[in-house]
Write a protein that holds these residues in place. Structure first.
Motif, short mmCIF file in Angstrom:
data_model
loop_
_atom_site.label_atom_id
_atom_site.label_comp_id
_atom_site.label_asym_id
_atom_site.label_seq_id
_atom_site.Cartn_x
_atom_site.Cartn_y
_atom_site.Cartn_z
N LEU A 1 0.94 -1.08 0.17
CA LEU A 1 -0.05 0.01 -0.01
C LEU A 1 0.86 1.15 0.00
CD1 LEU A 1 -2.97 0.69 -0.01
CD2 LEU A 1 -2.81 1.01 2.84
N PHE A 2 1.97 1.48 0.80
CA PHE A 2 2.75 2.37 0.83
C PHE A 2 3.54 2.56 -0.45
CE2 PHE A 2 7.24 3.72 1.12
CZ PHE A 2 6.81 5.33 1.56
N ILE A 3 4.36 1.62 -1.00
CA ILE A 3 4.62 1.63 -2.44
C ILE A 3 3.70 2.06 -3.61
CG2 ILE A 3 5.74 0.44 -4.26
CD1 ILE A 3 7.16 -1.40 -2.00
N LEU A 4 2.33 1.46 -3.37
CA LEU A 4 1.44 1.97 -4.51
C LEU A 4 1.21 3.42 -4.36
CD1 LEU A 4 -0.49 0.40 -6.34
CD2 LEU A 4 -2.29 0.53 -4.48
N PHE A 5 0.89 3.90 -3.30
CA PHE A 5 0.66 5.42 -3.18
C PHE A 5 1.74 6.26 -3.10
CE2 PHE A 5 -3.57 3.46 -1.23
CZ PHE A 5 -3.91 3.98 -2.32
N ASP A 6 3.18 5.70 -2.75
CA ASP A 6 4.13 6.52 -2.84
C ASP A 6 4.62 6.90 -4.39
OD1 ASP A 6 6.35 8.11 -2.07
OD2 ASP A 6 7.74 6.18 -2.70
N ILE A 7 4.22 5.87 -5.31
CA ILE A 7 4.87 5.85 -6.78
C ILE A 7 3.56 6.73 -7.47
CG2 ILE A 7 4.69 4.56 -8.99
CD1 ILE A 7 6.27 2.36 -7.35
N GLU A 8 2.40 6.55 -7.01
CA GLU A 8 1.15 7.44 -7.49
C GLU A 8 1.60 8.87 -7.27
OE1 GLU A 8 -3.57 8.28 -6.71
OE2 GLU A 8 -2.42 7.23 -5.34
N THR A 9 1.98 9.22 -6.30
CA THR A 9 2.33 10.58 -5.93
C THR A 9 3.28 11.26 -6.86
OG1 THR A 9 1.60 10.34 -3.59
CG2 THR A 9 3.04 12.17 -4.03
N ILE A 10 4.24 10.41 -7.01
CA ILE A 10 5.39 11.09 -7.57
C ILE A 10 5.11 11.04 -9.11
CG2 ILE A 10 7.79 10.23 -8.59
CD1 ILE A 10 8.13 9.24 -5.70
N PHE A 11 4.29 10.10 -9.56
CA PHE A 11 4.00 10.11 -11.20
C PHE A 11 3.01 10.99 -11.51
CE2 PHE A 11 1.33 8.41 -14.76
CZ PHE A 11 2.37 8.29 -15.53
N GLU B 1 -2.49 7.77 -21.01
CA GLU B 1 -1.54 7.05 -20.00
C GLU B 1 -1.71 7.07 -18.65
OE1 GLU B 1 3.26 7.54 -19.09
OE2 GLU B 1 2.43 8.63 -20.68
N VAL B 2 -2.34 8.27 -18.25
CA VAL B 2 -2.81 8.39 -16.69
C VAL B 2 -3.98 7.58 -16.53
CG1 VAL B 2 -3.77 10.17 -15.11
CG2 VAL B 2 -1.79 10.46 -16.40
N GLY B 3 -4.91 7.56 -17.38
CA GLY B 3 -5.99 6.71 -17.20
C GLY B 3 -5.51 5.07 -17.02
N ILE B 4 -4.54 4.75 -17.53
CA ILE B 4 -4.19 3.19 -17.74
C ILE B 4 -3.61 3.29 -16.45
CG2 ILE B 4 -2.62 1.51 -18.32
CD1 ILE B 4 -2.99 2.74 -21.26
N PHE B 5 -2.69 4.06 -15.73
CA PHE B 5 -1.97 4.20 -14.49
C PHE B 5 -3.07 4.31 -13.40
CE2 PHE B 5 0.24 6.43 -10.96
CZ PHE B 5 1.16 5.60 -10.87
N ILE B 6 -4.38 5.07 -13.47
CA ILE B 6 -5.38 5.12 -12.37
C ILE B 6 -5.79 3.73 -12.39
CG2 ILE B 6 -7.35 6.32 -11.96
CD1 ILE B 6 -4.95 7.83 -11.16
N ALA B 7 -6.20 3.16 -13.49
CA ALA B 7 -6.98 2.04 -13.38
C ALA B 7 -6.10 0.93 -12.75
CB ALA B 7 -7.19 1.52 -14.95
N THR B 8 -4.91 0.89 -13.07
CA THR B 8 -3.78 -0.17 -12.34
C THR B 8 -3.72 0.18 -10.92
OG1 THR B 8 -2.45 -0.14 -14.36
CG2 THR B 8 -1.53 -0.89 -12.26
N LEU B 9 -3.77 1.45 -10.53
CA LEU B 9 -3.88 1.58 -8.95
C LEU B 9 -5.30 1.40 -8.52
CD1 LEU B 9 -2.31 5.44 -8.76
CD2 LEU B 9 -1.51 3.14 -7.81
N ALA B 10 -6.14 1.33 -9.25
CA ALA B 10 -7.42 1.08 -8.91
C ALA B 10 -7.64 -0.31 -8.28
CB ALA B 10 -8.78 1.43 -9.54
N ILE B 11 -7.03 -1.35 -9.38
CA ILE B 11 -7.00 -2.79 -9.15
C ILE B 11 -6.07 -3.13 -7.80
CG2 ILE B 11 -5.79 -4.63 -10.14
CD1 ILE B 11 -6.74 -3.61 -12.88
N GLY B 12 -4.92 -2.37 -7.69
CA GLY B 12 -4.15 -2.66 -6.60
C GLY B 12 -4.84 -2.02 -5.37
N TYR B 13 -5.65 -1.07 -5.41
CA TYR B 13 -6.32 -0.52 -4.19
C TYR B 13 -7.41 -1.60 -3.84
CZ TYR B 13 -9.25 2.43 -0.99
OH TYR B 13 -10.01 2.79 -0.14
N ILE B 14 -8.03 -2.06 -4.76
CA ILE B 14 -9.04 -3.01 -4.52
C ILE B 14 -8.65 -4.35 -4.02
CG2 ILE B 14 -10.66 -4.67 -5.82
CD1 ILE B 14 -11.41 -2.28 -7.57
N TYR B 15 -7.60 -4.90 -4.40
CA TYR B 15 -6.58 -6.08 -3.88
C TYR B 15 -6.47 -5.78 -2.46
CZ TYR B 15 -3.04 -9.49 -2.93
OH TYR B 15 -2.30 -10.42 -2.50
N VAL B 16 -5.91 -4.67 -2.07
CA VAL B 16 -5.32 -4.57 -0.70
C VAL B 16 -6.62 -4.37 0.29
CG1 VAL B 16 -4.53 -2.69 0.59
CG2 VAL B 16 -3.15 -3.43 -1.20
#
Length: 117
Positions: free
Chosen positions: A65-75, A93-108
């Motif tokens: 979770l930390f890595i997920l949101f840390d990389i999100e903030t930088i990107f 590109e940002v749409g794909i990135f946000i979709a990937t983050l949403a998948i990670g967030y749902i998993y966590v």
């Protein structure tokens, strides 16, 4: 003059400073070893090799979770500074990135990393 020379100089000075301070502390620091200090430390648990005392999955989920949101903030910061130059490619590109983050967030979220007991 090479434009990378200042960067190389900073790396050399930083490496020399780090090694120098570590060396000085190694030679000048106190040396009082005893059996208590030499024991292996496992998060307050007694030292065992059995599988029953493994780490909980919540440690790993918190790290993900930390890595997920840390990389999100930088990107997102870098994307926002180059928004004018990227155009539609940047939006996709940002749409794909946000979709990937949403998948990670749902998993966590489903694994229970956000529930603190």
């Amino acid at each position: 003059m090479n434009p990378y020379l200042p960067i190389l100089l900073i790396l050399i000075v930083g490496l020399a400073l780090g090694l120098g301070v570590s060396g000085v502390s190694l030679f000048l620091g106190p040396k009082k070893p005893n059996t208590y200090k030499l024991e292996v430390y496992e998060c307050g648990l007694p030292v065992t090799s059995s599988a029953e005392n493994r780490f909980s999955i919540k440690f790993y989920l918190t790290a993900i979770l930390f890595i997920l949101f840390d990389i999100e903030t930088i990107f997102m910061y870098l994307w926002s500074t180059a928004f004018d130059y990227l155009g539609w490619f940047g939006i996709v590109e940002v749409g794909i990135f946000i979709a990937t983050l949403a998948i990670g967030y749902i998993y966590v979220l489903r694994r229970g990393a956000l529930r603190w007991d």
